[in-house]
Design an enzyme around this catalytic site. Sequence first.
Site, PDB file in Angstrom:
ATOM      1  N   ASP A 157       8.429   1.757   1.732  1.00  0.00           N
ATOM      2  CA  ASP A 157       7.627   0.537   1.606  1.00  0.00           C
ATOM      3  C   ASP A 157       8.357  -0.496   0.748  1.00  0.00           C
ATOM      4  O   ASP A 157       8.015  -0.737  -0.405  1.00  0.00           O
ATOM      5  CB  ASP A 157       6.267   0.884   0.996  1.00  0.00           C
ATOM      6  CG  ASP A 157       5.300  -0.289   1.009  1.00  0.00           C
ATOM      7  OD1 ASP A 157       5.623  -1.316   1.629  1.00  0.00           O
ATOM      8  OD2 ASP A 157       4.224  -0.170   0.389  1.00  0.00           O
ATOM      9  N   SER A 205       0.677  -5.398  -5.251  1.00  0.00           N
ATOM     10  CA  SER A 205       1.735  -4.776  -4.448  1.00  0.00           C
ATOM     11  C   SER A 205       2.956  -5.673  -4.369  1.00  0.00           C
ATOM     12  O   SER A 205       2.845  -6.895  -4.275  1.00  0.00           O
ATOM     13  CB  SER A 205       1.214  -4.500  -3.033  1.00  0.00           C
ATOM     14  OG  SER A 205       0.186  -3.545  -3.057  1.00  0.00           O
ATOM     15  N   HIS A 210       4.364  -3.417   3.174  1.00  0.00           N
ATOM     16  CA  HIS A 210       3.093  -3.191   3.872  1.00  0.00           C
ATOM     17  C   HIS A 210       2.260  -4.449   4.064  1.00  0.00           C
ATOM     18  O   HIS A 210       1.504  -4.540   5.037  1.00  0.00           O
ATOM     19  CB  HIS A 210       2.270  -2.091   3.179  1.00  0.00           C
ATOM     20  CG  HIS A 210       1.786  -2.405   1.805  1.00  0.00           C
ATOM     21  ND1 HIS A 210       2.468  -2.012   0.675  1.00  0.00           N
ATOM     22  CD2 HIS A 210       0.673  -3.049   1.372  1.00  0.00           C
ATOM     23  CE1 HIS A 210       1.788  -2.399  -0.395  1.00  0.00           C
ATOM     24  NE2 HIS A 210       0.696  -3.028  -0.006  1.00  0.00           N
TER      25      HIS A 210
END
Length: 222
Positions: A74, A169, A27
């Site tokens: 993702d 992330s 992402h």
Amino acid sequence: MASIQYLGHHSCGGILIREDFVLTAAHYFFFHNRGPCTVVLGAHDISKKEKSQQHIEVAKYYPHPKYNGTLNYDIMLLKLKKKATLKNHVKTIRIPKKNGKTPANIECLVAGWGLTKVNGSCSNVLKEAREKIQFGTECSHIWKHHFRSDHMICTKFTKKSGGVCQGDSGGPLICNKMPQGITAFTFASNCNDPKYPHVFTKVNFFIPWIESVRVGGNRRIQ
């Protein structure tokens, strides 16, 4: 552990799974400017030029072909322009060989340079915390349609111990010395709210795709 940086600034984490491949989330690539991207390996304090650090440009980007900017699929591989030099501070980590379940309540390690508190700033130094695997049924109950148990896992944590947040992330969820997850998403307004389990892309679900990319059998984005 890798810091993935755009224009010299940390954007997300990743893990070195081969001398020339880093596994991360898709992402950040999808939503951020696709400017020059550099992987920094062997870092502890990313605000300094430590002797242990290796800065390597990304040659090719391989987001999962089913990723379309939503929460699903993702995951992404980065092909480095040159192989990392493996030494004390830079090592590859072995990923699972096949798909399978990660039992609930196992304590796992998370790490990254993300936010250390809500509305705070990212950490210059690498932080780590411990979280426990949550039951998939509980994750589905809380996150509803956002959680897909086939290719996601989630964790529970305490407000005191904290865990992953924005900026983490792409970093790993390591259980029994092996990465079982890639940090995907948290509760947007408060990543430290224990009512909302942290969610990770399930690494072992994607083993066939990862292997197909590593042998050059998948599409790429440059």
